[in-house]
Every structure is written in structure tokens, then in C-alpha cells.
Scaffold this motif. Sequence first.
Motif, mmCIF file in Angstrom:
data_model
loop_
_atom_site.group_PDB
_atom_site.id
_atom_site.type_symbol
_atom_site.label_atom_id
_atom_site.label_comp_id
_atom_site.label_asym_id
_atom_site.label_seq_id
_atom_site.Cartn_x
_atom_site.Cartn_y
_atom_site.Cartn_z
ATOM 1 N N HIS A 115 16.536 -29.830 28.424
ATOM 2 C CA HIS A 115 16.077 -28.323 28.559
ATOM 3 C C HIS A 115 14.660 -28.282 27.864
ATOM 4 N N GLY A 116 14.961 -30.172 27.220
ATOM 5 C CA GLY A 116 13.395 -30.418 26.245
ATOM 6 C C GLY A 116 13.807 -29.959 24.955
ATOM 7 N N LEU A 117 14.953 -30.059 24.708
ATOM 8 C CA LEU A 117 15.645 -30.345 23.308
ATOM 9 C C LEU A 117 16.162 -31.846 23.590
ATOM 10 N N TYR A 118 15.967 -31.902 21.441
ATOM 11 C CA TYR A 118 16.987 -33.203 21.555
ATOM 12 C C TYR A 118 16.874 -32.701 19.941
ATOM 13 N N ILE A 119 18.443 -32.981 20.150
ATOM 14 C CA ILE A 119 19.693 -32.843 18.650
ATOM 15 C C ILE A 119 19.737 -34.240 17.738
ATOM 16 N N PRO A 120 19.494 -33.895 16.802
ATOM 17 C CA PRO A 120 19.667 -35.309 16.110
ATOM 18 C C PRO A 120 21.045 -35.160 15.504
ATOM 19 N N GLY A 121 21.723 -36.093 16.068
ATOM 20 C CA GLY A 121 22.621 -36.715 14.914
ATOM 21 C C GLY A 121 24.452 -36.459 15.979
ATOM 22 N N VAL A 122 23.536 -35.934 17.584
ATOM 23 C CA VAL A 122 24.600 -35.856 18.607
ATOM 24 C C VAL A 122 24.807 -36.854 19.574
ATOM 25 N N LYS A 123 23.688 -37.412 19.380
ATOM 26 C CA LYS A 123 24.166 -38.695 20.655
ATOM 27 C C LYS A 123 24.701 -39.912 20.671
ATOM 28 N N ASP A 124 25.799 -39.710 19.959
ATOM 29 C CA ASP A 124 26.225 -40.850 20.067
ATOM 30 C C ASP A 124 28.014 -39.879 20.269
ATOM 31 N N MET A 125 28.099 -38.764 20.678
ATOM 32 C CA MET A 125 29.125 -37.365 21.460
ATOM 33 C C MET A 125 28.952 -38.250 22.871
ATOM 34 N N GLN A 126 30.189 -38.169 23.535
ATOM 35 C CA GLN A 126 30.132 -37.739 25.014
ATOM 36 C C GLN A 126 30.644 -36.484 25.041
ATOM 37 N N ILE A 127 29.874 -35.794 26.412
ATOM 38 C CA ILE A 127 30.407 -34.727 26.834
ATOM 39 C C ILE A 127 31.798 -34.155 26.059
ATOM 40 N N ASN A 128 32.957 -35.030 26.941
ATOM 41 C CA ASN A 128 34.431 -34.840 26.874
ATOM 42 C C ASN A 128 34.598 -34.793 25.297
ATOM 43 N N ASP A 129 33.617 -35.725 24.284
ATOM 44 C CA ASP A 129 34.362 -35.288 22.924
ATOM 45 C C ASP A 129 34.179 -34.108 22.581
ATOM 46 N N PHE A 130 32.680 -33.166 22.904
ATOM 47 C CA PHE A 130 32.166 -32.042 22.675
ATOM 48 C C PHE A 130 33.696 -31.628 22.849
ATOM 49 N N ILE A 131 33.788 -31.478 23.993
ATOM 50 C CA ILE A 131 34.682 -30.308 24.949
ATOM 51 C C ILE A 131 35.647 -30.140 23.673
ATOM 52 N N GLU A 132 36.374 -31.632 23.768
ATOM 53 C CA GLU A 132 38.103 -31.987 23.126
ATOM 54 C C GLU A 132 37.792 -31.226 21.622
ATOM 55 N N GLU A 133 36.348 -31.032 20.897
ATOM 56 C CA GLU A 133 36.583 -30.537 19.932
ATOM 57 C C GLU A 133 36.161 -29.174 19.983
ATOM 58 N N ILE A 134 36.087 -28.994 20.976
ATOM 59 C CA ILE A 134 35.949 -27.504 21.280
ATOM 60 C C ILE A 134 37.150 -26.455 21.569
ATOM 61 N N VAL A 135 38.039 -27.145 22.036
ATOM 62 C CA VAL A 135 39.382 -26.501 22.321
ATOM 63 C C VAL A 135 39.953 -26.958 21.456
ATOM 64 N N LYS A 136 40.400 -27.371 20.252
ATOM 65 C CA LYS A 136 40.373 -27.646 19.268
ATOM 66 C C LYS A 136 40.367 -26.822 18.341
ATOM 67 N N GLU A 137 39.212 -26.531 18.232
ATOM 68 C CA GLU A 137 38.920 -25.488 16.970
ATOM 69 C C GLU A 137 39.085 -24.111 17.955
ATOM 70 N N ILE A 138 39.515 -23.987 19.092
ATOM 71 C CA ILE A 138 40.191 -22.831 19.877
ATOM 72 C C ILE A 138 41.606 -22.503 19.184
ATOM 73 N N ASN A 139 41.760 -23.314 19.118
ATOM 74 C CA ASN A 139 43.522 -23.700 19.013
ATOM 75 C C ASN A 139 43.750 -23.195 17.894
ATOM 76 N N SER A 140 43.317 -23.755 17.007
ATOM 77 C CA SER A 140 43.262 -22.844 16.001
ATOM 78 C C SER A 140 42.903 -21.697 15.142
ATOM 79 N N SER A 141 41.677 -21.648 15.999
ATOM 80 C CA SER A 141 41.911 -20.382 15.754
ATOM 81 C C SER A 141 41.924 -19.093 16.609
ATOM 82 N N LYS A 142 42.817 -19.833 17.580
ATOM 83 C CA LYS A 142 43.961 -18.328 17.966
ATOM 84 C C LYS A 142 45.444 -18.755 17.211
ATOM 85 N N ASN A 143 46.244 -20.043 16.246
ATOM 86 C CA ASN A 143 46.611 -19.622 15.670
ATOM 87 C C ASN A 143 46.836 -18.784 14.232
ATOM 88 N N THR A 144 45.409 -18.567 14.130
ATOM 89 C CA THR A 144 45.264 -18.311 12.691
ATOM 90 C C THR A 144 45.165 -16.180 12.822
#
Length: 139
Positions: A110-139
Motif C-alpha cells: 500500500h505504499g507504506l513502510y513502517i520502520p522496525g517491523v521488517k523482522d516479524m512475520q505476519i503470524n508473529d503479529f497475529i500471535e501478539e494481537i491474540v495474546k493482547e486480546i486474551n489479557s485484556s479480556k481477563n481484566t
Amino acid sequence: MRIAVIDGQGGGMGKTIIEKLRKSIGEGIEILALGTNAFATANMVKAGANEGASGESAICYCCKTIKLDCIIGPIGIICPNSMLGEITPTMAECIFSTECRKYLIPVNKHGLYIPGVKDMQINDFIEEIVKEINSSKNT
């Protein structure tokens, strides 16, 4: 908790997100699959979404009228004309303006470059999101 997963094209990223949410959290959440097209929506519903809707009108309606706790999708969902034009300016505006947390997966497209994220795979981002949602669901 009500989560909208938004994706386009084939819905592959949305499908993966929904599968990981279901595996981690189970049936304790309601997942709404919002696809830019019927094919993407169908793939996300098959992955375990409770409901699905397709197209600009459906996405804008859901973002404006349904109380969502969060939206998950590729960063292109807030970029007008991204995903080969599947995200209209109206859709991007509605998604961006929805009053809830947005988990945006940075994809170097999409013509976007976001510095600092090039070393992570899409599955890694998804795992991080799921963990965040899981922890916020329990609070």
C-alpha cells in the motif's frame, strides 16, 4: 467481547486471525467477519466467525451501529484505495472513525513502510494481537 475481523481479496489473513482467536480464546468471544468481497467473508466464516457481511455498505453499517470492542485487520483497512482498490475511501473513514481499539497488522504494501517491523512475520503479529486480546479480556 465482540471483535470485527476485516479483510479483503481472499480473506487469508482474516482466516488465520479467526482460527488463532478461536484456538486461544474459544467460544467466549463473538467474531464478526467483514469482507470487502463475498469470497473473503466466506473464508473467514468457515474459519469460525459467528457472522459475516460483505462490501462497503455492510462494513460501514457494522462499524457505525454495532458496539465493537476491537477491529483486527491489515493496516490497509484504514488506507483509501488499498488492497487493489477494495478498500474505498468511505470504508477506510468508517473503520478509522469507529470508537474501539484497532489492531492493525503492518504489511509493507500500500505504499507504506513502517520502520522496525521488517523482522516479524505476519503470524508473529497475529500471535501478539491474540495474546493482547486474551489479557485484556481477563481484566
